[in-house]
Design a protein around this motif. Structure first.
Motif, PDB file in Angstrom:
ATOM      1  N   ILE A 173       0.918  -0.743  -0.273  1.00 37.51           N
ATOM      2  CA  ILE A 173      -0.445  -0.114  -0.387  1.00 37.51           C
ATOM      3  C   ILE A 173       0.431   0.969  -0.159  1.00 37.51           C
ATOM      4  CG2 ILE A 173      -1.615   1.320   1.332  1.00 37.51           C
ATOM      5  CD1 ILE A 173      -1.267  -2.678   2.147  1.00 37.51           C
ATOM      6  N   THR A 174       0.513   1.421  -0.617  1.00 37.50           N
ATOM      7  CA  THR A 174       0.764   3.555  -1.047  1.00 37.50           C
ATOM      8  C   THR A 174       0.075   4.359  -0.799  1.00 37.50           C
ATOM      9  OG1 THR A 174       2.518   2.939  -2.032  1.00 37.50           O
ATOM     10  CG2 THR A 174       2.641   5.203  -2.225  1.00 37.50           C
ATOM     11  N   LEU A 175       0.179   5.306  -0.179  1.00 33.28           N
ATOM     12  CA  LEU A 175      -0.766   6.423   0.149  1.00 33.28           C
ATOM     13  C   LEU A 175      -0.052   7.754   0.377  1.00 33.28           C
ATOM     14  CD1 LEU A 175      -2.890   8.260   1.513  1.00 33.28           C
ATOM     15  CD2 LEU A 175      -1.727   7.685   3.822  1.00 33.28           C
ATOM     16  N   TYR A 176      -0.086   8.704  -0.654  1.00 29.19           N
ATOM     17  CA  TYR A 176      -0.185  10.218  -1.295  1.00 29.19           C
ATOM     18  C   TYR A 176      -0.840  11.520  -0.713  1.00 29.19           C
ATOM     19  CZ  TYR A 176       2.989   7.496  -5.125  1.00 29.19           C
ATOM     20  OH  TYR A 176       4.405   6.251  -4.905  1.00 29.19           O
ATOM     21  N   ARG A 187       3.679  10.808   2.318  1.00 25.74           N
ATOM     22  CA  ARG A 187       4.171   9.796   1.263  1.00 25.74           C
ATOM     23  C   ARG A 187       3.863   8.905   2.175  1.00 25.74           C
ATOM     24  NH1 ARG A 187       7.972   6.339  -0.135  1.00 25.74           N
ATOM     25  NH2 ARG A 187       7.269   5.417  -2.598  1.00 25.74           N
ATOM     26  N   ILE A 188       2.703   7.580   2.456  1.00 34.72           N
ATOM     27  CA  ILE A 188       2.883   6.268   3.260  1.00 34.72           C
ATOM     28  C   ILE A 188       3.047   5.165   2.735  1.00 34.72           C
ATOM     29  CG2 ILE A 188       2.003   5.067   5.275  1.00 34.72           C
ATOM     30  CD1 ILE A 188       0.776   7.620   6.672  1.00 34.72           C
ATOM     31  N   THR A 189       4.224   4.615   3.314  1.00 35.24           N
ATOM     32  CA  THR A 189       4.054   2.813   2.327  1.00 35.24           C
ATOM     33  C   THR A 189       3.989   1.683   2.808  1.00 35.24           C
ATOM     34  OG1 THR A 189       6.959   2.854   2.543  1.00 35.24           O
ATOM     35  CG2 THR A 189       5.808   3.850   0.827  1.00 35.24           C
ATOM     36  N   ALA A 190       3.201   0.609   3.042  1.00 35.96           N
ATOM     37  CA  ALA A 190       3.007  -0.148   4.310  1.00 35.96           C
ATOM     38  C   ALA A 190       3.258  -1.982   3.358  1.00 35.96           C
ATOM     39  CB  ALA A 190       2.084  -0.339   4.621  1.00 35.96           C
ATOM     40  N   LEU A 202      -2.448  -1.132   9.110  1.00 37.95           N
ATOM     41  CA  LEU A 202      -0.955  -1.247   8.246  1.00 37.95           C
ATOM     42  C   LEU A 202      -0.040  -1.814   8.989  1.00 37.95           C
ATOM     43  CD1 LEU A 202      -3.280   0.684   6.800  1.00 37.95           C
ATOM     44  CD2 LEU A 202      -0.992   1.966   6.240  1.00 37.95           C
ATOM     45  N   GLN A 203       1.168  -2.649   8.189  1.00 38.71           N
ATOM     46  CA  GLN A 203       2.002  -3.739   8.589  1.00 38.71           C
ATOM     47  C   GLN A 203       3.530  -2.851   8.452  1.00 38.71           C
ATOM     48  OE1 GLN A 203       1.423  -4.925  11.383  1.00 38.71           O
ATOM     49  NE2 GLN A 203      -0.496  -5.233  11.311  1.00 38.71           N
ATOM     50  N   ASP A 204       4.349  -2.651   8.926  1.00 36.28           N
ATOM     51  CA  ASP A 204       5.662  -2.508   8.736  1.00 36.28           C
ATOM     52  C   ASP A 204       5.073  -1.382   7.369  1.00 36.28           C
ATOM     53  OD1 ASP A 204       8.393  -2.355   7.743  1.00 36.28           O
ATOM     54  OD2 ASP A 204       8.266  -4.217   6.611  1.00 36.28           O
ATOM     55  N   VAL A 205       5.039  -0.253   8.444  1.00 38.72           N
ATOM     56  CA  VAL A 205       4.924   1.231   7.667  1.00 38.72           C
ATOM     57  C   VAL A 205       5.744   1.998   7.593  1.00 38.72           C
ATOM     58  CG1 VAL A 205       3.502   3.681   7.155  1.00 38.72           C
ATOM     59  CG2 VAL A 205       2.493   0.648   8.733  1.00 38.72           C
ATOM     60  N   ARG A 206       6.264   3.091   6.595  1.00 42.56           N
ATOM     61  CA  ARG A 206       7.513   4.430   6.814  1.00 42.56           C
ATOM     62  C   ARG A 206       6.544   5.483   6.233  1.00 42.56           C
ATOM     63  NH1 ARG A 206      11.809   4.557   2.083  1.00 42.56           N
ATOM     64  NH2 ARG A 206      13.145   6.452   2.343  1.00 42.56           N
ATOM     65  N   GLU A 207       6.767   6.331   6.887  1.00 41.91           N
ATOM     66  CA  GLU A 207       5.972   7.435   7.040  1.00 41.91           C
ATOM     67  C   GLU A 207       7.015   8.971   6.620  1.00 41.91           C
ATOM     68  OE1 GLU A 207       3.034  10.961   9.039  1.00 41.91           O
ATOM     69  OE2 GLU A 207       3.728   8.883   9.916  1.00 41.91           O
ATOM     70  N   LYS A 216      10.281  14.345   7.016  1.00 35.88           N
ATOM     71  CA  LYS A 216      10.673  13.743   8.205  1.00 35.88           C
ATOM     72  C   LYS A 216      10.144  12.302   7.921  1.00 35.88           C
ATOM     73  CE  LYS A 216       9.843  17.681  11.554  1.00 35.88           C
ATOM     74  NZ  LYS A 216       8.706  18.559  11.926  1.00 35.88           N
ATOM     75  N   GLU A 217      10.822  11.278   8.664  1.00 42.90           N
ATOM     76  CA  GLU A 217      10.859  10.154   8.272  1.00 42.90           C
ATOM     77  C   GLU A 217      10.591   9.425   9.654  1.00 42.90           C
ATOM     78  OE1 GLU A 217      12.690   6.109   5.809  1.00 42.90           O
ATOM     79  OE2 GLU A 217      13.540   7.905   6.096  1.00 42.90           O
ATOM     80  N   LYS A 218       9.283   8.264   9.646  1.00 39.58           N
ATOM     81  CA  LYS A 218       9.036   7.727  10.824  1.00 39.58           C
ATOM     82  C   LYS A 218       8.717   6.185  10.571  1.00 39.58           C
ATOM     83  CE  LYS A 218       6.839  11.631  13.121  1.00 39.58           C
ATOM     84  NZ  LYS A 218       5.825  12.105  13.605  1.00 39.58           N
ATOM     85  N   HIS A 219       9.096   5.352  11.465  1.00 39.35           N
ATOM     86  CA  HIS A 219       8.649   3.338  10.477  1.00 39.35           C
ATOM     87  C   HIS A 219       7.980   3.428  12.165  1.00 39.35           C
ATOM     88  CE1 HIS A 219      11.714   3.386   7.985  1.00 39.35           C
ATOM     89  NE2 HIS A 219      12.451   3.683   8.183  1.00 39.35           N
ATOM     90  N   TYR A 220       7.304   2.817  11.845  1.00 40.31           N
ATOM     91  CA  TYR A 220       5.961   2.283  12.227  1.00 40.31           C
ATOM     92  C   TYR A 220       5.892   0.392  12.901  1.00 40.31           C
ATOM     93  CZ  TYR A 220       4.405   6.555  12.454  1.00 40.31           C
ATOM     94  OH  TYR A 220       4.865   8.559  13.174  1.00 40.31           O
ATOM     95  N   SER A 221       5.651  -0.123  13.419  1.00 38.90           N
ATOM     96  CA  SER A 221       5.125  -1.835  12.862  1.00 38.90           C
ATOM     97  C   SER A 221       4.358  -1.559  12.734  1.00 38.90           C
ATOM     98  CB  SER A 221       5.845  -2.510  14.297  1.00 38.90           C
ATOM     99  OG  SER A 221       5.007  -1.953  15.225  1.00 38.90           O
ATOM    100  N   SER A 222       3.225  -0.993  12.923  1.00 40.01           N
ATOM    101  CA  SER A 222       1.624  -1.145  13.149  1.00 40.01           C
ATOM    102  C   SER A 222       0.829   0.404  12.789  1.00 40.01           C
ATOM    103  CB  SER A 222       1.086  -2.104  13.899  1.00 40.01           C
ATOM    104  OG  SER A 222      -0.291  -1.779  13.245  1.00 40.01           O
ATOM    105  N   LEU A 223       0.148   0.560  12.051  1.00 37.32           N
ATOM    106  CA  LEU A 223      -0.432   2.002  12.248  1.00 37.32           C
ATOM    107  C   LEU A 223      -1.811   1.707  12.055  1.00 37.32           C
ATOM    108  CD1 LEU A 223      -0.115   4.659  12.469  1.00 37.32           C
ATOM    109  CD2 LEU A 223       0.887   4.816  10.045  1.00 37.32           C
TER     110      LEU A 223
END
Length: 355
Positions: A173-176, A187-190, A202-207, A216-223
């Motif tokens: 998944i990619t969100l713009y 921009r969010i990718t999961a 969402l799992q394994d998320v990069r924002e 600014k980059e952030k990482h989440y295991s779940s969102l």
């Protein structure tokens, strides 16, 4: 009168079933010949025959309108060629009454076709495609159907989904997110997403956020992130609109409209399925009018030829008017009803002319 009605109904039903047997049989043979070129060591002739047998109800449904049309022409035409219809009319039975008796098996066949279309066709199509995929690859299918490379839009957000599975899971998944100036803001990718308790997780998320010329980059295991798609609709785009049952076409068309997305082809397929009985009865009236009029004494082959021409003409007219309805903005139902109305009016005029 009851005996006469059964006699007419039996003649039309037998002719219709015979026509369907011939048409579907020829289609099966030609499709099998086409399938032979894909045979491999794992996908054998027996697999191809089985696959096409599973899809046989779908082909019967597809050819049913033409089969009914030609069946009415042959059934009533055979009675007309032996002067049995003339005797019935001389006994005081009107042409409309004869058409009503001839239409009884048509009603039964259409009811069966509508029930099969609603409850069974999609499952059979899924089973057939899964069977062929497993036979060709030698692997067990994890899911029956998937839709790939979906683009969705909601307000100023755009979503790209690499794979949407029919079990409700999304992969890639990619969100713009854009601001009011249509500039990229986030921009969010999961890796994947699951629907749990009314929310998408969402799992394994990069924002990545764009603000003040900085990233600014952030990482989440779940969102938890809202997505403009419901699990029950997640893989419907893997199927052509014509493959979906009327109930799913109705709910999915309304859902797309509520999201401001294009739904025209789904509504067109919905009206084609729902109004199929109207179209069939319109061409039946025209076919019956030909039997009492210009085709009363011609050979059976000529009746078959005229039936195929009428059926193809109605089909081509609906196929041309359907996209035109979407282009010009009028309801797709008219694309189905206009050719049917022309057939019905023409048929009633010929019946009235025949007396």
């Amino acid at each position: 009168m009851r005996l006469l009605g059964r006699y007419l109904s039996r003649a039309v039903l037998n002719a219709t079933l015979a026509v369907l047997l011939v048409i579907v049989g020829l289609d099966y043979i030609f499709t099998l010949l086409e399938e032979l070129k894909d045979l491999t060591d794992s996908y054998t002739l027996l697999n191809a025959v089985t696959y096409l047998l599973i899809r046989l109800p779908e082909r019967i449904y597809l050819f049913l309108p033409v089969g009914i049309l030609v069946g009415v022409l042959i059934g009533l035409g055979s009675l007309a060629s032996t002067s049995e219809l003339t005797v019935m009319r001389a006994a005081g039975v009107s042409i409309p009454r004869l058409i009503v008796h001839a239409s009884r098996p048509v009603v039964v066949l259409l009811i069966l076709a509508m029930l099969v279309s609603e409850y069974f066709l999609l499952q059979w199509a899924q089973t057939a495609e899964t069977y062929r995929w497993e036979a060709r690859t030698g692997r067990q299918a994890a899911t029956v159907s998937t839709a790939r490379d979906l683009w969705l839009k909601e307000d100023l957000s755009f979503y790209r989904i690499n794979v949407a599975r029919d079990d409700g899971r999304l992969l890639g998944i990619t969100l713009y997110e854009l601001n009011e100036d249509w500039q990229l803001e986030r921009r969010i990718t999961a890796a994947e997403a699951d629907y749990q308790e009314g929310e998408w997780h969402l799992q394994d998320v990069r924002e990545i956020q764009m603000a003040d010329d900085q990233l600014k980059e952030k990482h989440y295991s779940s969102l938890v992130q809202p997505l403009p798609v419901q699990p029950e609709f997640v893989a419907l785009r893997a199927f052509a609109p014509s493959d979906l049952p009327p109930s799913r076409l109705w709910t999915y068309g309304r859902y797309l409209e509520s999201k401001g997305q294009a739904s025209g082809f789904y509504w067109l397929a919905f009206w084609q399925k729902v109004l199929m009985p109207v179209t069939v009865f319109a061409v039946v009236i025209l076919a019956a009018s030909f039997t009492f009029g210009p085709l009363r004494t011609v050979p059976a082959g000529t009746r078959v030829f005229h039936g195929i021409i009428i059926g193809l003409s109605v089909k081509f007219a609906q196929d041309l008017l359907g996209p035109s309805a979407l282009l010009w903005g009028f309801t797709p139902a008219l694309a189905v009803l206009i050719p049917a109305a022309i057939c019905a009016i023409w048929g009633m005029w010929l019946i009235r002319k025949a007396g």
